[in-house]
Design a protein around this motif. Structure first.
Motif, mmCIF file in Angstrom:
data_model
loop_
_atom_site.group_PDB
_atom_site.id
_atom_site.type_symbol
_atom_site.label_atom_id
_atom_site.label_comp_id
_atom_site.label_asym_id
_atom_site.label_seq_id
_atom_site.Cartn_x
_atom_site.Cartn_y
_atom_site.Cartn_z
ATOM 1 N N ASP A 161 0.104 4.223 0.624
ATOM 2 C CA ASP A 161 -0.223 5.154 1.706
ATOM 3 C C ASP A 161 0.374 4.739 3.054
ATOM 4 O O ASP A 161 0.280 5.485 4.023
ATOM 5 C CB ASP A 161 -1.744 5.283 1.856
ATOM 6 C CG ASP A 161 -2.398 5.931 0.639
ATOM 7 O OD1 ASP A 161 -1.706 6.685 -0.073
ATOM 8 O OD2 ASP A 161 -3.586 5.671 0.393
ATOM 9 N N GLU B 61 -5.960 4.591 10.924
ATOM 10 C CA GLU B 61 -6.402 3.758 9.809
ATOM 11 C C GLU B 61 -7.848 3.309 10.022
ATOM 12 O O GLU B 61 -8.651 3.299 9.098
ATOM 13 C CB GLU B 61 -5.485 2.554 9.654
ATOM 14 C CG GLU B 61 -5.651 1.782 8.372
ATOM 15 C CD GLU B 61 -5.237 2.529 7.122
ATOM 16 O OE1 GLU B 61 -5.722 2.154 6.039
ATOM 17 O OE2 GLU B 61 -4.444 3.487 7.214
ATOM 18 N N ARG C 288 -10.229 6.022 9.170
ATOM 19 C CA ARG C 288 -10.347 6.289 7.727
ATOM 20 C C ARG C 288 -11.362 5.364 7.044
ATOM 21 O O ARG C 288 -11.853 5.674 5.970
ATOM 22 C CB ARG C 288 -8.994 6.087 7.051
ATOM 23 C CG ARG C 288 -8.017 7.200 7.322
ATOM 24 C CD ARG C 288 -6.728 7.002 6.618
ATOM 25 N NE ARG C 288 -6.831 6.240 5.367
ATOM 26 C CZ ARG C 288 -5.837 5.987 4.557
ATOM 27 N NH1 ARG C 288 -4.631 6.414 4.843
ATOM 28 N NH2 ARG C 288 -6.004 5.292 3.452
ATOM 29 N N ASN D 4 0.841 -1.195 0.000
ATOM 30 C CA ASN D 4 0.000 0.000 0.000
ATOM 31 C C ASN D 4 0.880 1.251 0.000
ATOM 32 O O ASN D 4 1.680 1.459 0.913
ATOM 33 C CB ASN D 4 -0.915 -0.026 1.231
ATOM 34 C CG ASN D 4 -1.874 1.134 1.287
ATOM 35 O OD1 ASN D 4 -1.694 2.161 0.632
ATOM 36 N ND2 ASN D 4 -2.906 0.974 2.084
#
Length: 155
Positions: free
Chosen positions: A43, A148, A151, A41
């Motif tokens: 991010d 996380e 989000r 990932n």
């Protein structure tokens, strides 16, 4: 008489130990699909990635680096069981196959396990001392798991 019995018992023990070396668990890693892998990932912050790889990936991914003692039975059975259980609980190589609810739950579990200092397992740290989390790394993972989780859209 006792010496003879002890000698026979020792021979039987050595032969049995040698024989069980042929009964080994499967230590092949399942394939990693990069689009499913949390570590791929873009991010994911590099410092979080580094901690996850060093302290979590051996038991919680399909990229296990098997240590020397994985070649010795019965230690390898113990190891195989821990890895299997770890992958069932959380497999970062399969992260993007989890639903949003599963991801949120996994992040809550990561937070709980890291905060309580239950992970990495103490038995893992006996040999893998470099996997121990410092206070700052623990805070880093806690902050990441919380952020996380926030989000992920609520159901």
């Amino acid at each position: 008489m006792i010496r003879k019995i002890l000698k026979i018992a020792a021979i039987v023990g050595v032969v049995a130990f040698g024989a069980i070396q042929f009964v080994r668990p499967d230590f092949s890693n399942p394939p990693v699909v990069e689009t499913e892998n949390l570590l791929a990932n873009a991010d994911l912050a590099p410092d979080v990635r580094q901690v996850l790889v060093r302290s979590c990936a051996d038991c919680h991914s399909n990229q296990t680096a098997y240590p020397w003692y994985s070649n010795i039975t019965p230690f390898n059975w113990f190891l195989a069981g821990h890895i299997e259980e770890g992958r069932l609980e959380l497999n970062i190589s399969k992260w993007n196959t989890y639903t949003q609810d599963q991801k949120r739950h996994k992040l809550d579990e990561i937070y709980e396990q890291v905060e309580a200092k239950w992970m990495p397992l103490p038995s893992y740290l006996w040999i893998h001392r470099d996997a121990a989390l410092s206070d700052s790394e623990r805070t880093l993972l806690l902050d990441w798991a919380k952020a996380e989780g926030e989000r992920i859209p609520a159901p």
